[in-house]
Design an enzyme around this catalytic site. Structure first.
Site, PDB file in Angstrom:
ATOM      1  N   GLY A  70     -19.955  22.638  34.726  1.00 38.51           N
ATOM      2  CA  GLY A  70     -20.457  23.471  33.628  1.00 38.51           C
ATOM      3  C   GLY A  70     -19.360  23.899  32.672  1.00 38.51           C
ATOM      4  N   CYS A  71     -18.219  24.260  33.226  1.00 34.28           N
ATOM      5  CA  CYS A  71     -17.097  24.708  32.390  1.00 34.28           C
ATOM      6  C   CYS A  71     -16.535  23.559  31.564  1.00 34.28           C
ATOM      7  CB  CYS A  71     -16.015  25.337  33.260  1.00 34.28           C
ATOM      8  SG  CYS A  71     -16.597  26.810  34.132  1.00 34.28           S
ATOM      9  N   THR A  72     -16.509  22.364  32.140  1.00 32.68           N
ATOM     10  CA  THR A  72     -16.036  21.194  31.417  1.00 32.68           C
ATOM     11  C   THR A  72     -16.991  20.856  30.277  1.00 32.68           C
ATOM     12  OG1 THR A  72     -14.933  20.334  33.391  1.00 32.68           O
ATOM     13  CG2 THR A  72     -15.430  18.748  31.638  1.00 32.68           C
TER      14      THR A  72
END
Length: 180
Positions: A70-72
């Site tokens: 998700g952060c990527t």
């Protein structure tokens, strides 16, 4: 008997943590509030201050962990939309509790053109209401604050979809600039 006691203890602990997060949400920042100042180092060791972005919009996004799915996705969408964000006078800064070395690896791997700030103690995330503190470990919540050129919160994002978040901010920036 021991299992039953363990379950009661687990429920008590989870209830306490849940209440702390609920109580903290009541004090959360909202549009019109003055953005809390910060002083954090990026992946290269350079110190960034909120005042560095005065006179410009700032997309200050908190994220849980470098190099996770998700952060990527969120970071890469910001990267891909940088030209549009810059055209609208906005800077992007990511913040997590990961250290500078982890940020450097993450930024290099995905060619991120914006600073990732290391809030290893979680103090800045906490000042923005974006910290989950489980005592054993701390993690930043996926919150974003759009800060206006005067240093006030223009918009908060606490429930977001990483696949369209940067476009949502672009749309909101356009709307904010039309209304001024």
């Amino acid at each position: 008997m021991t299992l039953k006691l363990f379950l009661y203890l687990a429920v008590l602990i989870l209830s306490f943590i849940g209440y702390r997060n609920y109580a903290a949400a009541a004090d959360a920042l909202k549009a019109g509030d003055i953005a809390p100042g910060f002083s954090l180092n990026d992946a290269t060791g350079k110190t960034h201050y909120l005042s560095d972005y005065a006179g410009h919009y700032l997309v200050l996004y908190f994220y849980p962990k470098d190099d996770t799915p998700g952060c990527t996705k969120e970071a890469c969408h910001f990267r891909d939309d940088m030209a549009q964000l810059e055209k609208l006078g906005a800077h992007v800064v990511g913040v997590s509790v990961d250290n500078s070395a982890a940020h450097a690896d993450f930024a290099k791997k995905y060619h991120l053109p914006f600073p990732l700030l290391a809030d290893t103690e979680g103090q800045v995330a906490d000042s923005y209401g974006a910290l989950t503190n489980l005592y054993v470990f701390k993690i930043a919540k996926r919150y974003t604050y759009l800060i206006d050129p005067a240093g006030k919160i223009a918009k908060t994002y606490k429930s977001l979809d990483t696949s369209n978040h940067s476009q949502q901010i672009i749309d909101d920036l356009k709307g904010l600039q039309k209304s001024t």
